[in-house]
Design a protein around this motif. Sequence first.
Motif, PDB file in Angstrom:
ATOM      1  N   VAL A   1       0.848  -1.203   0.000  1.00  0.00           N
ATOM      2  CA  VAL A   1       0.000   0.000   0.000  1.00  0.00           C
ATOM      3  C   VAL A   1       0.876   1.243   0.000  1.00  0.00           C
ATOM      4  O   VAL A   1       2.062   1.190   0.348  1.00  0.00           O
ATOM      5  CB  VAL A   1      -0.940   0.033   1.229  1.00  0.00           C
ATOM      6  N   GLN A   2       0.245   2.360  -0.397  1.00  0.00           N
ATOM      7  CA  GLN A   2       0.955   3.647  -0.381  1.00  0.00           C
ATOM      8  C   GLN A   2       0.163   4.622   0.489  1.00  0.00           C
ATOM      9  O   GLN A   2      -1.056   4.746   0.350  1.00  0.00           O
ATOM     10  CB  GLN A   2       1.073   4.189  -1.804  1.00  0.00           C
ATOM     11  N   LEU A   3       0.898   5.285   1.398  1.00  0.00           N
ATOM     12  CA  LEU A   3       0.271   6.298   2.255  1.00  0.00           C
ATOM     13  C   LEU A   3       0.217   7.629   1.504  1.00  0.00           C
ATOM     14  O   LEU A   3       0.853   7.794   0.447  1.00  0.00           O
ATOM     15  CB  LEU A   3       1.066   6.465   3.557  1.00  0.00           C
ATOM     16  N   ALA A   4      -0.507   8.583   2.080  1.00  0.00           N
ATOM     17  CA  ALA A   4      -0.688   9.898   1.440  1.00  0.00           C
ATOM     18  C   ALA A   4       0.648  10.592   1.173  1.00  0.00           C
ATOM     19  O   ALA A   4       0.800  11.311   0.184  1.00  0.00           O
ATOM     20  CB  ALA A   4      -1.577  10.774   2.316  1.00  0.00           C
ATOM     21  N   ASP A   5       1.647  10.359   2.056  1.00  0.00           N
ATOM     22  CA  ASP A   5       2.947  11.048   1.882  1.00  0.00           C
ATOM     23  C   ASP A   5       3.911  10.241   1.013  1.00  0.00           C
ATOM     24  O   ASP A   5       5.097  10.569   0.928  1.00  0.00           O
ATOM     25  CB  ASP A   5       3.572  11.338   3.256  1.00  0.00           C
ATOM     26  N   GLY A   6       3.410   9.153   0.377  1.00  0.00           N
ATOM     27  CA  GLY A   6       4.237   8.398  -0.556  1.00  0.00           C
ATOM     28  C   GLY A   6       4.944   7.191   0.021  1.00  0.00           C
ATOM     29  O   GLY A   6       5.546   6.412  -0.709  1.00  0.00           O
ATOM     30  N   VAL A   7       4.886   7.015   1.361  1.00  0.00           N
ATOM     31  CA  VAL A   7       5.540   5.851   1.997  1.00  0.00           C
ATOM     32  C   VAL A   7       4.846   4.561   1.555  1.00  0.00           C
ATOM     33  O   VAL A   7       3.618   4.499   1.477  1.00  0.00           O
ATOM     34  CB  VAL A   7       5.494   5.989   3.542  1.00  0.00           C
ATOM     35  N   HIS A   8       5.642   3.535   1.259  1.00  0.00           N
ATOM     36  CA  HIS A   8       5.104   2.220   0.885  1.00  0.00           C
ATOM     37  C   HIS A   8       5.219   1.257   2.065  1.00  0.00           C
ATOM     38  O   HIS A   8       6.257   1.222   2.739  1.00  0.00           O
ATOM     39  CB  HIS A   8       5.891   1.627  -0.298  1.00  0.00           C
ATOM     40  N   LEU A   9       4.165   0.462   2.295  1.00  0.00           N
ATOM     41  CA  LEU A   9       4.179  -0.549   3.355  1.00  0.00           C
ATOM     42  C   LEU A   9       3.625  -1.862   2.819  1.00  0.00           C
ATOM     43  O   LEU A   9       2.779  -1.862   1.924  1.00  0.00           O
ATOM     44  CB  LEU A   9       3.315  -0.089   4.543  1.00  0.00           C
ATOM     45  N   HIS A  10       4.102  -2.958   3.375  1.00  0.00           N
ATOM     46  CA  HIS A  10       3.563  -4.284   3.052  1.00  0.00           C
ATOM     47  C   HIS A  10       2.798  -4.810   4.255  1.00  0.00           C
ATOM     48  O   HIS A  10       3.199  -4.565   5.399  1.00  0.00           O
ATOM     49  CB  HIS A  10       4.691  -5.281   2.722  1.00  0.00           C
ATOM     50  N   GLY A  11       1.706  -5.552   3.996  1.00  0.00           N
ATOM     51  CA  GLY A  11       0.940  -6.117   5.104  1.00  0.00           C
ATOM     52  C   GLY A  11       0.066  -7.268   4.653  1.00  0.00           C
ATOM     53  O   GLY A  11       0.082  -7.678   3.491  1.00  0.00           O
ATOM     54  N   VAL A  12      -0.706  -7.785   5.613  1.00  0.00           N
ATOM     55  CA  VAL A  12      -1.603  -8.923   5.375  1.00  0.00           C
ATOM     56  C   VAL A  12      -2.895  -8.408   4.738  1.00  0.00           C
ATOM     57  O   VAL A  12      -3.556  -7.528   5.288  1.00  0.00           O
ATOM     58  CB  VAL A  12      -1.928  -9.645   6.703  1.00  0.00           C
ATOM     59  N   ASN A  13      -3.250  -8.966   3.593  1.00  0.00           N
ATOM     60  CA  ASN A  13      -4.437  -8.516   2.844  1.00  0.00           C
ATOM     61  C   ASN A  13      -5.669  -9.285   3.348  1.00  0.00           C
ATOM     62  O   ASN A  13      -6.087 -10.273   2.754  1.00  0.00           O
ATOM     63  CB  ASN A  13      -4.199  -8.748   1.343  1.00  0.00           C
ATOM     64  N   VAL A  14      -6.236  -8.824   4.478  1.00  0.00           N
ATOM     65  CA  VAL A  14      -7.251  -9.600   5.194  1.00  0.00           C
ATOM     66  C   VAL A  14      -8.500  -9.840   4.349  1.00  0.00           C
ATOM     67  O   VAL A  14      -8.997 -10.962   4.244  1.00  0.00           O
ATOM     68  CB  VAL A  14      -7.639  -8.906   6.522  1.00  0.00           C
ATOM     69  N   ASN A  15      -9.048  -8.775   3.749  1.00  0.00           N
ATOM     70  CA  ASN A  15     -10.327  -8.890   3.025  1.00  0.00           C
ATOM     71  C   ASN A  15     -10.154  -8.898   1.507  1.00  0.00           C
ATOM     72  O   ASN A  15     -11.057  -8.520   0.772  1.00  0.00           O
ATOM     73  CB  ASN A  15     -11.285  -7.764   3.439  1.00  0.00           C
TER      74      ASN A  15
END
Length: 360
Positions: free
Chosen positions: A259-273
């Motif tokens: 995912v990408q946050l509003a300030d451009g930071v990228h994060l990885h996580g568990v795609n629950v839904n």
Amino acid sequence: MESAQALVTFTGVQKTYDGHTLVVRDLNLEIQKGEFLSLLGPSGSGKTTTLMMLAGFESPTSGEISLNGVPITRTPPHKRNFGMVFQNYALFPHMTVADNIAYPLTVRKLDKNEVDTKVRRALDMVQMGHMGSRFPGQLSGGQQQRVALARALVFDPQLVLMDEPLGALDKQLREHMQIELKALHRRLGVTFVYVTHDQSEALTMSDRVAVFNEGVIQQIDVVDRLYETPANRFVASFVGDNSVLDARVIQNHGETCEVQLADGVHLHGVNVNHAQVGDTVQCSVRPERIALVGTESSSGNRLPASVNDVIYFGDHLRLRCQVPGQPELSVKVPLQHLGHMAAGQTVHLHIPPEHLRIYL
């Protein structure tokens, strides 16, 4: 678990009071013999109505409730043989403690010797063996609660139903009674069904918790799974503390996503839904799972934040952090950071991908 083993089964149970709004909708629930099950949820979520239908004080609008495979939907409360404990204790003020506890036995017309034996045993069970001759008005709130519990257990019910039974007690006594109740449950092996809106109480005491919202069970699970792997946004926010980031999915890897946050930071996580690329999502993480890292750290899933406030909690520090364009983030850190943290400083946060849960 197979339904053959279930003590109680709700099948397609619905309840409406006005013919329009469903207070409980399409409830399918199995309660296992000997378990401590808590029904947890905010006011108006349907948890108390579910308990009252099980007790027989309310009737389902549709659906069926069974006990050991036998329908009890039309069985009156006094024939269900369940123990009940309410928040207001409902003790008879003009009767002694022993007589209050004996009441369910005298109604069942047991002989006096048997009544006396069972009352003594029930008093010992709640550690009040010496108080049988007192009246409810001479007891503290915690003692009255124990008497109410002894009265619910004295006739050896196969099921004990409790509706916010510790709600009127002060914090310290409530926590003490939680531990006692759990120990009593272990000792007796009776099935407990417990209604509460207090999530820490539910986590402390239960084998399983059913989280209700708007008349529907959102998730039913053992306590650690409920806390660590909430099924949706509601459960994540209602059970335990939760730090939230708003984001947009830019890559979908099935079970995980980026995912990408509003300030451009990228994060990885568990795609629950199972969010898709382009979806707006909410990223959720428990405050104790967020770590402070140095600027030299090369690990992914990092984001800079400024500290708004440092709160001392006794056994940990709570940082209130601001990430650009996001709601305030709560971070729990160990006490070794005491004296090194101050409002206004910039910190680098690391969120382990396996603990960042992404919800539609």
